[in-house]
Design a protein around this motif. Structure first.
Motif, PDB file in Angstrom:
ATOM      1  N   LYS A  43      -2.992   6.472   3.923  1.00  0.00           N
ATOM      2  CA  LYS A  43      -2.952   5.052   3.658  1.00  0.00           C
ATOM      3  C   LYS A  43      -3.481   4.312   4.811  1.00  0.00           C
ATOM      4  N   ASP A  47       0.931  -1.133  -0.369  1.00  0.00           N
ATOM      5  CA  ASP A  47       0.122  -0.160   0.099  1.00  0.00           C
ATOM      6  C   ASP A  47       0.903   1.410   0.295  1.00  0.00           C
ATOM      7  N   VAL A  48       1.983   1.139   0.572  1.00  0.00           N
ATOM      8  CA  VAL A  48       2.908   2.506   0.561  1.00  0.00           C
ATOM      9  C   VAL A  48       3.529   2.451  -0.625  1.00  0.00           C
TER      10      VAL A  48
END
Length: 135
Positions: free
Chosen positions: A82, A75-76
């Protein structure tokens, strides 16, 4: 500089009632209010636990959460918001409680810089919980 304080985090989900139930059953949030946002075509709820709030959106015709957004290390690698993070006193006790409640534990971190975990809500949105070391 202007003063401000945290008000809420927001998540988009496919089923508003299921999310209200999940945030209540798993994390102890209570329904504060439900409303409809016409401009977004969103059935919306605000849930609250003490001073903490989540705004939950169930937008008509919304796309599902991309698979990469469900995994913290992947995801990052995509720009954008986030997750939100909360402090817990004892990570191990929190993990036991989340396991007992059937929470989807996505990732556990135990590093020299700190420890914490990510869980997924009923729609796959990531929420982080951090145990801060004693000062």
């Amino acid at each position: 500089m202007a003063e401000f304080t945290f008000h809420h985090g927001g998540v988009s989900v496919p089923d508003l009632d299921a999310a209200i139930d999940w945030y209540g059953r798993v994390l102890g949030f209570a329904l504060e209010k439900k409303f409809y946002i016409a401009a977004a075509r969103s059935h919306t709820a605000m849930v609250k636990k003490g001073p903490l709030r989540f705004e939950i959106f169930a937008v008509e015709g919304a796309a599902p959460l991309p698979e990469d957004r469900r995994h913290p290390p992947r995801d990052v690698k995509t720009h954008g918001n986030k997750h939100v993070a909360f402090r817990v006193a004892d990570l191990d006790a929190f993990l036991v409680e989340m396991g007992e409640k059937g929470a989807d534990i996505a990732f556990v971190v135990r590093e020299s810089f700190g420890k914490g975990c990510f869980i997924r809500d009923c729609a796959g949105n990531l929420i982080e919980f951090v145990e801060e070391p004693d000062a």
